[in-house]
Design an enzyme around this catalytic site. Sequence first.
Site, PDB file in Angstrom:
ATOM      1  N   ASP A 198      27.379  -4.944  44.530  1.00 62.67           N
ATOM      2  CA  ASP A 198      28.628  -4.845  43.357  1.00 62.67           C
ATOM      3  C   ASP A 198      29.515  -3.957  43.873  1.00 62.67           C
ATOM      4  O   ASP A 198      30.866  -4.426  43.761  1.00 62.67           O
ATOM      5  CB  ASP A 198      28.072  -3.891  42.105  1.00 62.67           C
ATOM      6  N   MET A 199      29.309  -2.765  44.749  1.00 63.24           N
ATOM      7  CA  MET A 199      30.476  -2.027  45.081  1.00 63.24           C
ATOM      8  C   MET A 199      31.060  -2.581  46.401  1.00 63.24           C
ATOM      9  O   MET A 199      32.215  -2.764  46.529  1.00 63.24           O
ATOM     10  CB  MET A 199      29.745  -0.594  45.899  1.00 63.24           C
TER      11      MET A 199
END
Length: 430
Positions: A198-199
């Site tokens: 996600d990051m």
Amino acid sequence: MSIERSDQQAAAQDFHLPADRLPLRQAGPGFDLLAGVRVVDLTTSIAGPSGTMLLADMGAEVIKVERPDGGDDARSWGPPFLDGESLWFASVNRSKKSVALDFSNAVGLDLLYRLISKADIVFVNLPPRVAKKLKVDADSLRAVRPDLIYVSITGFGLSGSRADWTCYDLIAEGYSGIMDVTGAAGGEPQKIGAPAADMLAGQDAAFGAVTALYARKVSGKGRVIDVALVDSMTRLLSCRITSYLGSGDLPTRSGGKDSVIAIYQTFETADEPIALALGNDNLWQRFWTAVGDPAYAEAPAFRTNVDRRKERETIVARITALLRTKSRAHWLALLREARIPAGPINSVADVVADETLLARGMFYRLSDANGRAVPQVGTGIQIDGKPGTARSAPPGLGAHTDEVLDGLAGVDEEQRRKLFEQRIIRRRNP
């Protein structure tokens, strides 16, 4: 920014939460590198919001459009909560304006399009089929504003047989190969201890958006940025994948004790473990000189990294026996003096108490509209010697609905009241 606090002062205070020890900052102007850029953020969870927060941290105006009923999925992720608000949500949503708008109907979609018409960038994290059904796909939104930069974040991308498959960080990590090389030798595959896919995807999306924005200044053209969690996570393995492709040697789980660098791992000391990286011949020699055995470094069998990899087991056993004779503090002080890369294995509690990170503005509390002090982690980018300042705390659901619809969409008070009654919007103080 410098943080000065004695141990006596810290002990004298009544701390209930770890965050209570952090400096309390007021919102301010912050960085202005993207001032004048407007972003409409239709994403939820972590990847998209983390990307738009990066843009907000750099000065962009980010309008976060959320469902009136519940808002961003991450608002319900917990415990832990802070006074009923999700701390996961708070971690990726500062400096944004929240508009609670249901655009699944014609009236709401028209309002969304009014916002899009005045935006430079839009972030969407819906599979292509769903985005098209809701009329927020690239073609639909670029028909509203042709030079729009459309940023899509999905699990598998906008093309291919998997395009409409659902995905989360865990699934992306599995697909990418990272879990197969993470964990103890002979143990089970392990997920990274953070939402890494996600990051990374959020960073890729922000980077893609800014480069497209830069190009638009010359060409006048909008772009479609296609970011996939699996792609971003796979790129993290570039060194491992390229090595396998060029050698046929398949990497396996080793508990972080298998690297192209011969000595690049954790070691036990008399009390706490340390990480040690002897990344070149000079560091190899300096290490043995620092610990009082320079002759060991000169042995012909250990002369190069290739040699040392062949003898890794023997060398590791020797270093292990040595480091276990004294404490972590002793070895770290000695190795630091010799300019050898070494460090502790910090817990999260250790990290947030690190004075250097605090001094660089990495951890702080931010006052929100309700008087809460919300813990935050800084962007980690300093510009002209200073960390960024958040323009506002993570917003309450619909906190800016009236402001944005009035200012950008021309919706007056009476119209907003009717939209609220029809449950098309949610207002902070209806």
